[in-house]
Design a protein around this motif. Structure first.
Motif, PDB file in Angstrom:
ATOM      1  N   PHE A   1      -4.643   5.395  -3.596  1.00 46.13           N
ATOM      2  CA  PHE A   1      -3.763   4.233  -3.420  1.00 46.13           C
ATOM      3  C   PHE A   1      -2.645   4.305  -4.437  1.00 46.13           C
ATOM      4  CE2 PHE A   1      -2.546  -0.074  -4.786  1.00 46.13           C
ATOM      5  CZ  PHE A   1      -2.156  -0.634  -3.575  1.00 46.13           C
ATOM      6  N   ALA A   2      -1.427   3.931  -4.020  1.00 45.45           N
ATOM      7  CA  ALA A   2      -0.295   3.848  -4.946  1.00 45.45           C
ATOM      8  C   ALA A   2       0.611   2.704  -4.516  1.00 45.45           C
ATOM      9  CB  ALA A   2       0.477   5.159  -4.994  1.00 45.45           C
ATOM     10  N   LEU A   3       1.027   1.904  -5.477  1.00 47.63           N
ATOM     11  CA  LEU A   3       1.879   0.736  -5.245  1.00 47.63           C
ATOM     12  C   LEU A   3       3.084   0.822  -6.162  1.00 47.63           C
ATOM     13  CD1 LEU A   3       2.565  -2.201  -4.316  1.00 47.63           C
ATOM     14  CD2 LEU A   3       0.943  -3.003  -6.054  1.00 47.63           C
ATOM     15  N   GLU A   4       4.282   0.656  -5.600  1.00 50.07           N
ATOM     16  CA  GLU A   4       5.505   0.707  -6.399  1.00 50.07           C
ATOM     17  C   GLU A   4       6.284  -0.596  -6.266  1.00 50.07           C
ATOM     18  OE1 GLU A   4       9.363   3.625  -7.204  1.00 50.07           O
ATOM     19  OE2 GLU A   4       7.704   4.276  -5.943  1.00 50.07           O
ATOM     20  N   SER A   5       6.856  -1.025  -7.370  1.00 51.07           N
ATOM     21  CA  SER A   5       7.767  -2.174  -7.381  1.00 51.07           C
ATOM     22  C   SER A   5       9.148  -1.665  -7.776  1.00 51.07           C
ATOM     23  CB  SER A   5       7.292  -3.242  -8.373  1.00 51.07           C
ATOM     24  OG  SER A   5       8.264  -4.264  -8.510  1.00 51.07           O
ATOM     25  N   ASP A   6      10.070  -1.643  -6.818  1.00 44.10           N
ATOM     26  CA  ASP A   6      11.428  -1.170  -7.085  1.00 44.10           C
ATOM     27  C   ASP A   6      12.411  -1.882  -6.169  1.00 44.10           C
ATOM     28  OD1 ASP A   6      13.630   0.213  -8.002  1.00 44.10           O
ATOM     29  OD2 ASP A   6      13.191   2.042  -6.867  1.00 44.10           O
ATOM     30  N   ALA A   7      12.254  -3.193  -6.059  1.00 39.82           N
ATOM     31  CA  ALA A   7      13.163  -3.970  -5.214  1.00 39.82           C
ATOM     32  C   ALA A   7      13.603  -5.251  -5.921  1.00 39.82           C
ATOM     33  CB  ALA A   7      12.504  -4.292  -3.874  1.00 39.82           C
ATOM     34  N   GLY A   8      13.502  -5.265  -7.245  1.00 43.82           N
ATOM     35  CA  GLY A   8      13.958  -6.409  -8.022  1.00 43.82           C
ATOM     36  C   GLY A   8      12.854  -7.383  -8.358  1.00 43.82           C
TER      37      GLY A   8
ATOM     38  N   SER B   1       5.088  -3.605   2.080  1.00 41.92           N
ATOM     39  CA  SER B   1       5.187  -2.638   3.177  1.00 41.92           C
ATOM     40  C   SER B   1       4.214  -1.513   2.869  1.00 41.92           C
ATOM     41  CB  SER B   1       6.609  -2.114   3.319  1.00 41.92           C
ATOM     42  OG  SER B   1       7.025  -1.461   2.132  1.00 41.92           O
ATOM     43  N   PHE B   2       3.721  -0.865   3.921  1.00 38.70           N
ATOM     44  CA  PHE B   2       2.663   0.122   3.751  1.00 38.70           C
ATOM     45  C   PHE B   2       2.953   1.383   4.557  1.00 38.70           C
ATOM     46  CE2 PHE B   2       0.793  -4.028   3.055  1.00 38.70           C
ATOM     47  CZ  PHE B   2       0.017  -3.839   1.918  1.00 38.70           C
ATOM     48  N   ASP B   3       2.652   2.493   3.954  1.00 35.77           N
ATOM     49  CA  ASP B   3       2.649   3.782   4.623  1.00 35.77           C
ATOM     50  C   ASP B   3       1.193   4.251   4.612  1.00 35.77           C
ATOM     51  OD1 ASP B   3       2.994   6.299   5.603  1.00 35.77           O
ATOM     52  OD2 ASP B   3       4.445   6.952   4.097  1.00 35.77           O
ATOM     53  N   CYS B   4       0.504   4.035   5.724  1.00 36.14           N
ATOM     54  CA  CYS B   4      -0.928   4.303   5.751  1.00 36.14           C
ATOM     55  C   CYS B   4      -1.405   4.427   7.196  1.00 36.14           C
ATOM     56  CB  CYS B   4      -1.699   3.179   5.042  1.00 36.14           C
ATOM     57  SG  CYS B   4      -1.548   1.565   5.839  1.00 36.14           S
TER      58      CYS B   4
ATOM     59  N   SER C   1       4.374 -11.456   4.383  1.00 33.45           N
ATOM     60  CA  SER C   1       4.883 -10.349   5.189  1.00 33.45           C
ATOM     61  C   SER C   1       4.138  -9.061   4.860  1.00 33.45           C
ATOM     62  CB  SER C   1       6.386 -10.165   4.933  1.00 33.45           C
ATOM     63  OG  SER C   1       6.882  -9.068   5.668  1.00 33.45           O
ATOM     64  N   PHE C   2       3.372  -8.547   5.829  1.00 32.45           N
ATOM     65  CA  PHE C   2       2.644  -7.298   5.674  1.00 32.45           C
ATOM     66  C   PHE C   2       3.069  -6.387   6.825  1.00 32.45           C
ATOM     67  CE2 PHE C   2       0.321 -10.468   3.431  1.00 32.45           C
ATOM     68  CZ  PHE C   2      -0.233  -9.828   2.342  1.00 32.45           C
ATOM     69  N   LYS C   3       3.799  -5.320   6.498  1.00 30.98           N
ATOM     70  CA  LYS C   3       4.384  -4.482   7.541  1.00 30.98           C
ATOM     71  C   LYS C   3       4.156  -3.006   7.236  1.00 30.98           C
ATOM     72  CE  LYS C   3       8.112  -7.749   8.638  1.00 30.98           C
ATOM     73  NZ  LYS C   3       9.571  -7.945   8.742  1.00 30.98           N
ATOM     74  N   LYS C   4       4.082  -2.224   8.291  1.00 34.12           N
ATOM     75  CA  LYS C   4       4.060  -0.782   8.110  1.00 34.12           C
ATOM     76  C   LYS C   4       5.501  -0.317   7.935  1.00 34.12           C
ATOM     77  CE  LYS C   4       1.100   2.006   9.811  1.00 34.12           C
ATOM     78  NZ  LYS C   4       0.266   2.900  10.656  1.00 34.12           N
ATOM     79  N   GLY C   5       5.700   0.643   7.054  1.00 34.93           N
ATOM     80  CA  GLY C   5       7.044   1.128   6.774  1.00 34.93           C
ATOM     81  C   GLY C   5       7.046   1.945   5.509  1.00 34.93           C
ATOM     82  N   GLY C   6       8.121   1.875   4.755  1.00 32.68           N
ATOM     83  CA  GLY C   6       8.237   2.655   3.529  1.00 32.68           C
ATOM     84  C   GLY C   6       7.412   2.068   2.399  1.00 32.68           C
ATOM     85  N   SER C   7       7.360   2.806   1.299  1.00 30.39           N
ATOM     86  CA  SER C   7       6.606   2.346   0.128  1.00 30.39           C
ATOM     87  C   SER C   7       7.503   2.367  -1.100  1.00 30.39           C
ATOM     88  CB  SER C   7       5.372   3.223  -0.073  1.00 30.39           C
ATOM     89  OG  SER C   7       5.721   4.600  -0.143  1.00 30.39           O
ATOM     90  N   GLY C   8       7.680   3.526  -1.694  1.00 36.52           N
ATOM     91  CA  GLY C   8       8.531   3.645  -2.864  1.00 36.52           C
ATOM     92  C   GLY C   8       8.909   5.090  -3.079  1.00 36.52           C
ATOM     93  N   ALA C   9      10.087   5.332  -3.637  1.00 43.54           N
ATOM     94  CA  ALA C   9      10.580   6.700  -3.798  1.00 43.54           C
ATOM     95  C   ALA C   9       9.699   7.525  -4.728  1.00 43.54           C
ATOM     96  CB  ALA C   9      12.013   6.668  -4.322  1.00 43.54           C
TER      97      ALA C   9
END
Length: 459
Positions: A348-355, A363-366, A388-396
């Motif tokens: 598992f990896a979680l990134e915060s890079d949206a302010g 958002s999840f890539d899984c 909001s829980f959506k499939k999509g990007g995660s973090g660079a």
């Protein structure tokens, strides 16, 4: 009867588990809002250190500061992971003006794009050709571009509610615009800032010359949205006008820097690694409070909040502060390469890079199975405005960890104000709301808790 009793037992266990999760998440939010350290850490990063351009003295100061803070949390291990990073320097402040006739000028705010070459010492003055898309260069042809400054003036689409989608729709002109314009003989490039509002702040950002030889590279700068509108209007009224700009930036040799890593060893599954992180570097115009000081201090505070609430992770939990996301992605790539080389298993990896704005979801890539489980947790977040829980990007930075097993996630705050500050002089501490920052930290810690407690679904 036996079947009914079994179903009742399972229902009771489910209710108990949900109640336990509700209590733990409430404890996390309470701790974040009363005992969290993120805002104080961000104050120091922003106001005592400032902008942390990759390879700079300030970037090293941020490495030293965050390591000391992680050491103070009593983690099982804290270390620095060396990584070679590019060193680009801005030099003296940029200067530009619109010349409608000899001696009649209006100054406009610009800033060099990250990675750009300098202008000649005396600057550049030339006629301007305005385009909305890179593809228009081929339509105009070399005869209409050679010896001129190309002005890319495509706006972020204001009708898109997802502002990151609007950003993605026009950022190619910033990243590739100079390389493409140079092919047609342009001598410089001016790019409209990636910003949805009209103001006088030019927004920098990474650009690339691709495989273009160094002698053929042309200087590239961003112009504020107000400046872009003025330039466009002036050009329509006076096609013969000229634009002047001067910048002194320079690319130096790569230097050594570091990812900062802190770890709590898992109590039951120490070989299953969970990462939470942000990028420690920033651009140099502001102090990088939203991008991405907020994500770094939130990630650090996730470990602190779990410690405060007495929760001991079952899996190994790491905070990683990545270096060089803005202009090279060296930190994220290095971390993933080392993990692969020593055969670490990241689940598992979680990134915060949206302010540091109010959290709205993730958002999840899984896999679909893991996403279905995540949706089952959504009601636990509803009392806190996270919906909001959506499939999509995660973090660079966590992207290089992707494989068929791992769950990648990205915190998704309210994005409507983010690009007002992104890569600009006004990305500063006073524009981060303490409570919104803390709520984001709590949301991240809650998601980490749930994944740690229940693990991932293996298909």
């Amino acid at each position: 009867m036996k079947k009914i009793l079994t179903l009742l037992l399972l229902a009771a266990l489910s209710t108990f588990g949900q109640s336990e999760d509700e209590s733990q998440i409430k404890a996390i939010y309470d701790a974040a809002l009363t005992k969290g350290k993120a805002y104080d850490w961000l104050n120091h990063l922003s106001n005592q250190i400032g902008g942390r351009l990759s390879g700079s003295v300030q970037a090293q100061q941020a490495v030293d500061f965050t390591k000391v803070q992680l050491d103070s949390l009593g983690l099982d291990r804290v270390w620095l992971q060396p990584v070679l990073v590019p060193k680009w320097v801005r030099g003296t402040p940029e200067y530009a003006f619109i010349e409608t006739s000899p001696g009649l000028t209006n100054t406009v705010p610009i800033c060099a794009l990250g990675g750009s070459v300098a202008t000649p010492p005396a600057g550049i003055k030339a006629n301007v050709v305005e385009v909305k898309k890179i593809g228009q260069l081929a339509e105009l042809g070399r005869s209409n571009i050679e010896g001129k400054i190309v002005f890319y003036n495509r706006e972020m689409d204001p009708t898109l509610i997802n502002t990151f989608q609007a950003y993605s729709g026009c950022v190619d002109q910033r990243y590739s615009g100079a390389a493409e314009a140079a092919k047609y003989g342009a001598i410089g490039v001016i790019v409209r800032s990636m910003n949805l509002r009209l103001d006088d702040y030019p927004h920098t950002g990474s650009m690339s010359y691709g495989e273009l030889p160094v002698p053929e590279r042309i200087p590239a700068a961003a112009i504020s949205t107000n400046g872009a509108d003025l330039l466009s209007a002036t050009l329509k009224l006076n096609p013969g006008m000229k634009f002047y700009f001067k910048q002194n930036c320079k690319q130096l040799e790569d230097v050594e820097s570091y990812n900062v890593v802190g770890e709590i060893k898992g109590s039951r599954f120490p070989d299953e690694i969970m990462v939470v992180g942000g990028h420690l570097d920033s651009w140099d115009l502001g102090d990088g409070a939203h991008d991405d000081g907020a994500g770094c201090v939130q990630s650090m505070d996730v470990l602190n909040l779990l410690r405060i609430t007495g929760y001991r992770p079952q899996r190994t939990l790491r905070v990683v502060l990545f270096m060089n996301e803005e202009n090279g992605m060296r930190g994220g790539n290095k971390y993933a390469a080392i993990a692969k080389s020593i055969k670490e298993r990241h689940v598992f990896a979680l990134e915060s890079d949206a302010g540091g704005f109010s959290p709205r979801g993730f958002s999840f890539d899984c896999s679909s199975s893991n996403f279905d489980r995540i949706l089952g947790w959504s009601k636990l977040f509803e009392p806190y405005g996270v919906h909001s829980f959506k499939k999509g990007g995660s973090g660079a930075d966590i992207g290089p960890l992707k494989n068929d097993e791992i769950v990648l996630a990205g915190l998704r705050p309210d994005s409507q104000r983010y690009f007002d500050h992104h890569h600009a002089e006004n990305d500063t501490f006073e524009h981060v709301n303490k409570r919104e920052l803390q709520l984001g930290t709590a949301a991240m810690a809650s998601l980490v808790y749930l994944f740690d407690k229940y693990g991932i679904v293996i298909e």
